[in-house]
Design a protein around this motif. Sequence first.
Motif, short mmCIF file in Angstrom:
data_model
loop_
_atom_site.label_atom_id
_atom_site.label_comp_id
_atom_site.label_asym_id
_atom_site.label_seq_id
_atom_site.Cartn_x
_atom_site.Cartn_y
_atom_site.Cartn_z
N GLN A 145 45.20 47.89 50.64
CA GLN A 145 44.84 47.73 48.95
C GLN A 145 44.98 49.20 48.25
OE1 GLN A 145 44.84 44.92 46.99
NE2 GLN A 145 45.53 44.32 49.06
N VAL A 184 48.48 49.76 47.20
CA VAL A 184 48.56 48.93 46.31
C VAL A 184 48.29 49.79 44.94
CG1 VAL A 184 48.31 46.63 44.87
CG2 VAL A 184 48.85 46.75 47.48
N LYS A 185 46.96 50.19 45.23
CA LYS A 185 46.26 50.77 43.94
C LYS A 185 47.02 52.25 43.51
CE LYS A 185 42.20 53.14 42.35
NZ LYS A 185 42.74 54.59 41.94
#
Length: 427
Positions: A196, A199-200
């Motif tokens: 994640q 993704v960020k």
Amino acid sequence: MKYILVIGDGMADTNLPQLAGKTPLEALALNSFDRVAGCHCGRVLTVPHGLPAGSDTAILSIFGYSPKTYYTGRSVLEAAGMGVTVPEGCISFRVNLCAVTADSEGQLVIHSHNGGNIHGVEATTLMNDLLADAEFDRLMKAAGMEITVTDTFRHVGVMHSDAKDLAAVRFTEPHNVLEQRIGQYMPHLEKETADQAAVKMMQDVCLLMERSYEVLKDHPINQKRISEGKLPADMIWPWGAATAMNLPSFREKYGHHGTVVSAVPLVWGIAGLAGLKTPHVEGANGDLDTNYEGKVACALEALANGDDFAAVHVEAPDEMAHAGDLAKKLEAIQNVEYRVVAPILSEMHKRGEDFRLLLLPDHPTLLTTRTHDGSPVPYAVYDSRFVTKTLGEGKPMPTRKFCEKEMLCEPVLMDGTDLMRVLFEQI
């Protein structure tokens, strides 16, 4: 014995109808190149199969460092060249100032990867005003990003991030998508990932790019450039995400030491990480009007003052090919021939000291696509001892056309990292 490396960035190309089916190297009269090729020549694969074609992977290979072992991404090399350290746990980016405009349907199209060759006060003013924008600053802090501003279109970003799966995110090279709508080339996931933080990172970079356009598109500098018929520099384009990189000492690897003369941070970074000197020459840049004479003088001075190795890198042929300008690419190659190679050969013979000179493009840059290519490139090695012996026996100075077609019958050196050992006669 002195050893010299000359890299004409992107000189190699493909057959062009405008040149009666010849490449630029084949079409031009390049007497000094042909003198070098008369001693020894061949083909070499500088970009290993499976890796992106670019100066980062190619020049790492040329200096003897396998990209498959050391390469983590382009930007960390450029950061090193600009004196920016990328700490462990951080990710670096090359941050271009690009030229984008809206088409008739309101879609943004990229026209130049270098903001119409923005540099100097205009480049620093645009970037500093962008960093001063309150919303952009907020997005930077949320992303954990810091940007080091230069006086060119090339800037360096360092992001504090826990992202580990960098391969999951595609940061497209802007010079590979010119004259195309940018929507599909914005940072995006290449594969599903549980990371994640990655993704960020992707989302944060997209937000920064979008905000930069809003801040810069109507900036007075860009309005002035447009009124003068120039392209605006109105969007940042981060790419080349990389983690920290270290290279073994060039001196310990080969037993030679020296100086690398260039005008681009990527080459400074590779050389600096390898422990080679990287002087900056006044008036030298990555464009057609670089200070060729100053770069040559710097390399020759280094050889006269104790170095036994010197390299001169010229970026202009690559930039002219990215611009799609055949006439200027031809001019850039001619400049490498008569303003770099010819005076080096002349001066080194005057000094009367034995020397070897390796000449090559780092990779092809194709005018047909305005992008890099990973095909083998021609290379040649000039050896003053061979020439002196030939002339001493009353034979004419050997020459051979330095071009792609002439080398087709030669075997390919499949590992570009062997080139330095060829130059140093270690194989």
